[in-house]
Design a protein around this motif. Structure first.
Motif, PDB file in Angstrom:
ATOM      1  N   ALA A 176      97.419 -20.119  19.238  1.00 36.36           N
ATOM      2  CA  ALA A 176      98.887 -20.077  19.347  1.00 36.36           C
ATOM      3  C   ALA A 176      99.349 -20.700  20.658  1.00 36.36           C
ATOM      4  N   ASP A 177      98.611 -20.447  21.745  1.00 33.90           N
ATOM      5  CA  ASP A 177      98.966 -21.028  23.043  1.00 33.90           C
ATOM      6  C   ASP A 177      98.868 -22.554  23.012  1.00 33.90           C
ATOM      7  N   VAL A 178      97.839 -23.072  22.333  1.00 36.82           N
ATOM      8  CA  VAL A 178      97.636 -24.527  22.288  1.00 36.82           C
ATOM      9  C   VAL A 178      98.837 -25.214  21.618  1.00 36.82           C
ATOM     10  N   VAL A 179      99.275 -24.691  20.474  1.00 36.46           N
ATOM     11  CA  VAL A 179     100.375 -25.361  19.770  1.00 36.46           C
ATOM     12  C   VAL A 179     101.719 -25.091  20.439  1.00 36.46           C
ATOM     13  N   THR A 180     101.843 -23.936  21.101  1.00 39.61           N
ATOM     14  CA  THR A 180     103.061 -23.675  21.869  1.00 39.61           C
ATOM     15  C   THR A 180     103.150 -24.640  23.053  1.00 39.61           C
ATOM     16  N   ALA A 181     102.023 -24.857  23.737  1.00 44.35           N
ATOM     17  CA  ALA A 181     101.987 -25.810  24.860  1.00 44.35           C
ATOM     18  C   ALA A 181     102.258 -27.234  24.365  1.00 44.35           C
TER      19      ALA A 181
ATOM     20  N   ALA B  14      96.556 -23.741  12.974  1.00 43.06           N
ATOM     21  CA  ALA B  14      97.875 -23.174  13.234  1.00 43.06           C
ATOM     22  C   ALA B  14      98.907 -23.951  12.439  1.00 43.06           C
ATOM     23  N   ALA B  15     100.058 -23.338  12.256  1.00 39.01           N
ATOM     24  CA  ALA B  15     101.191 -24.020  11.639  1.00 39.01           C
ATOM     25  C   ALA B  15     102.419 -23.661  12.445  1.00 39.01           C
ATOM     26  N   THR B  16     103.302 -24.636  12.630  1.00 41.69           N
ATOM     27  CA  THR B  16     104.542 -24.372  13.358  1.00 41.69           C
ATOM     28  C   THR B  16     105.731 -24.880  12.557  1.00 41.69           C
ATOM     29  N   GLU B  17     106.874 -24.273  12.839  1.00 40.54           N
ATOM     30  CA  GLU B  17     108.155 -24.782  12.364  1.00 40.54           C
ATOM     31  C   GLU B  17     108.975 -25.057  13.607  1.00 40.54           C
TER      32      GLU B  17
ATOM     33  N   LEU C  52     110.974 -24.533  19.213  1.00 43.93           N
ATOM     34  CA  LEU C  52     109.903 -23.929  18.417  1.00 43.93           C
ATOM     35  C   LEU C  52     110.446 -22.667  17.742  1.00 43.93           C
ATOM     36  N   VAL C  53     110.420 -22.639  16.411  1.00 42.00           N
ATOM     37  CA  VAL C  53     111.018 -21.546  15.642  1.00 42.00           C
ATOM     38  C   VAL C  53     109.954 -20.543  15.188  1.00 42.00           C
ATOM     39  N   LYS C  54     108.788 -21.033  14.771  1.00 39.42           N
ATOM     40  CA  LYS C  54     107.777 -20.166  14.177  1.00 39.42           C
ATOM     41  C   LYS C  54     106.396 -20.703  14.530  1.00 39.42           C
ATOM     42  N   VAL C  55     105.488 -19.789  14.818  1.00 39.17           N
ATOM     43  CA  VAL C  55     104.075 -20.147  15.013  1.00 39.17           C
ATOM     44  C   VAL C  55     103.233 -19.207  14.151  1.00 39.17           C
ATOM     45  N   VAL C  56     102.356 -19.758  13.341  1.00 38.67           N
ATOM     46  CA  VAL C  56     101.347 -18.963  12.643  1.00 38.67           C
ATOM     47  C   VAL C  56     100.006 -19.491  13.133  1.00 38.67           C
ATOM     48  N   ALA C  57      99.177 -18.612  13.659  1.00 40.36           N
ATOM     49  CA  ALA C  57      97.925 -19.081  14.251  1.00 40.36           C
ATOM     50  C   ALA C  57      96.743 -18.278  13.750  1.00 40.36           C
TER      51      ALA C  57
ATOM     52  N   PHE D 145      98.093 -27.791  12.189  1.00 37.92           N
ATOM     53  CA  PHE D 145      97.134 -28.243  13.201  1.00 37.92           C
ATOM     54  C   PHE D 145      95.743 -27.709  12.875  1.00 37.92           C
ATOM     55  N   ASP D 146      94.742 -28.582  12.901  1.00 37.66           N
ATOM     56  CA  ASP D 146      93.348 -28.136  12.925  1.00 37.66           C
ATOM     57  C   ASP D 146      92.904 -28.150  14.378  1.00 37.66           C
ATOM     58  N   ILE D 147      92.218 -27.101  14.795  1.00 35.65           N
ATOM     59  CA  ILE D 147      91.886 -26.960  16.214  1.00 35.65           C
ATOM     60  C   ILE D 147      90.392 -26.751  16.390  1.00 35.65           C
ATOM     61  N   LYS D 148      89.855 -27.498  17.327  1.00 39.78           N
ATOM     62  CA  LYS D 148      88.426 -27.560  17.558  1.00 39.78           C
ATOM     63  C   LYS D 148      88.139 -26.881  18.890  1.00 39.78           C
ATOM     64  N   THR D 149      87.100 -26.072  18.916  1.00 39.90           N
ATOM     65  CA  THR D 149      86.718 -25.417  20.158  1.00 39.90           C
ATOM     66  C   THR D 149      85.621 -26.231  20.822  1.00 39.90           C
ATOM     67  N   LEU D 150      85.818 -26.529  22.094  1.00 40.63           N
ATOM     68  CA  LEU D 150      84.871 -27.340  22.858  1.00 40.63           C
ATOM     69  C   LEU D 150      84.617 -26.596  24.151  1.00 40.63           C
ATOM     70  N   GLY D 151      83.508 -25.856  24.227  1.00 44.09           N
ATOM     71  CA  GLY D 151      83.271 -25.022  25.403  1.00 44.09           C
ATOM     72  C   GLY D 151      84.393 -24.012  25.529  1.00 44.09           C
ATOM     73  N   TYR D 152      85.061 -23.973  26.680  1.00 41.84           N
ATOM     74  CA  TYR D 152      86.150 -23.026  26.861  1.00 41.84           C
ATOM     75  C   TYR D 152      87.490 -23.576  26.411  1.00 41.84           C
ATOM     76  N   SER D 153      87.527 -24.838  25.995  1.00 41.15           N
ATOM     77  CA  SER D 153      88.838 -25.380  25.656  1.00 41.15           C
ATOM     78  C   SER D 153      88.994 -25.578  24.157  1.00 41.15           C
ATOM     79  N   LYS D 154      90.241 -25.587  23.731  1.00 44.07           N
ATOM     80  CA  LYS D 154      90.592 -25.802  22.332  1.00 44.07           C
ATOM     81  C   LYS D 154      91.445 -27.058  22.268  1.00 44.07           C
ATOM     82  N   LEU D 155      91.084 -27.963  21.369  1.00 47.11           N
ATOM     83  CA  LEU D 155      91.789 -29.234  21.273  1.00 47.11           C
ATOM     84  C   LEU D 155      92.284 -29.451  19.846  1.00 47.11           C
TER      85      LEU D 155
END
Lengths: 127, 127
Positions: free
Chosen positions: B4-9, B73-76, B63-68, B92-102
């Motif tokens: 959720a933080d990734v797509v909000t950012a 995730a999906a946003t409106e 940003l109206v809506k976040v589903v994570a 959004f498809d999100i990939k984890t790479l070590g400590y980060s999510k891209l």
């Protein structure tokens, strides 16, 4: 059932026209909104009528994507009728009631095709 | 950062036109698709060019809506320009790479208003 199961069961029931199973996923006070057409339906009975009488025709529905969090989910489906395919994107708010989870709010979009603006040519490939 | 933080950012950076922060959320190999216009963009550099050159104008984004979920995730959002508001729904498809999510894949819809078919009158209120 987790949130992903609830919305998967919802679309499965729609595809089979199993309105009893479909209704069982819905809170009594469910609210449906279609922001594009500014349509709103309040309550399970009215929403079941909207689903059964509002979408006549011999359509199929295929679940393409599910994103599920603890209290909300989003899905992408393709609805096909007479060889024409149309996507729909649906957001669900989900309420936990004891051991069961019920869909409490639905926000749905039916996006139509469009041609990209001239200024975007060269910035994306077409598929 | 969770999903959720990734797509909000991501949307926060878009709103501020902070393309460095925006790019930092994206995988090198990110793929963007707009199924309505059948546009596809491959790779971070091409996608940043699409964002900066493809959407000129003095728009705002809210940003109206976040589903994570854990990997998606999906946003409106609502984009507003010259007093005209337009929703967009993004998966959004999100990939984890070590400590980060891209963000690795983006599927975006820009639904336009439509009038409901005559057969649905009486089945929904209008708002």
């Amino acid at each position: 059932m987790d949130t992903a199961d609830v919305v998967t069961a919802y679309w499965d029931a729609v595809g089979r026209r199993d309105w009893a199973a479909h209704g069982a996923q819905l809170d009594d006070q469910v609210v449906y909104e279609a922001p594009q057409s500014r349509e709103r339906v309040r309550g399970r009975a009215a929403y079941l009528r909207f689903c059964t009488e509002g979408f006549p025709g011999d359509w199929d529905v295929m679940l393409v994507k599910v994103v599920a969090g603890p209290y909300a989910a989003a899905t992408e489906i393709r609805s096909t009728e007479d060889g024409r395919s149309q996507p729909a994107v649906t957001f669900f708010d989900i309420k936990t009631l004891g051991y069961s989870k019920l869909i409490n709010r639905i926000t749905e979009y039916w996006p139509d095709p469009y041609e990209p603006p001239a200024g975007r040519a060269g910035l994306a490939e077409r598929y």
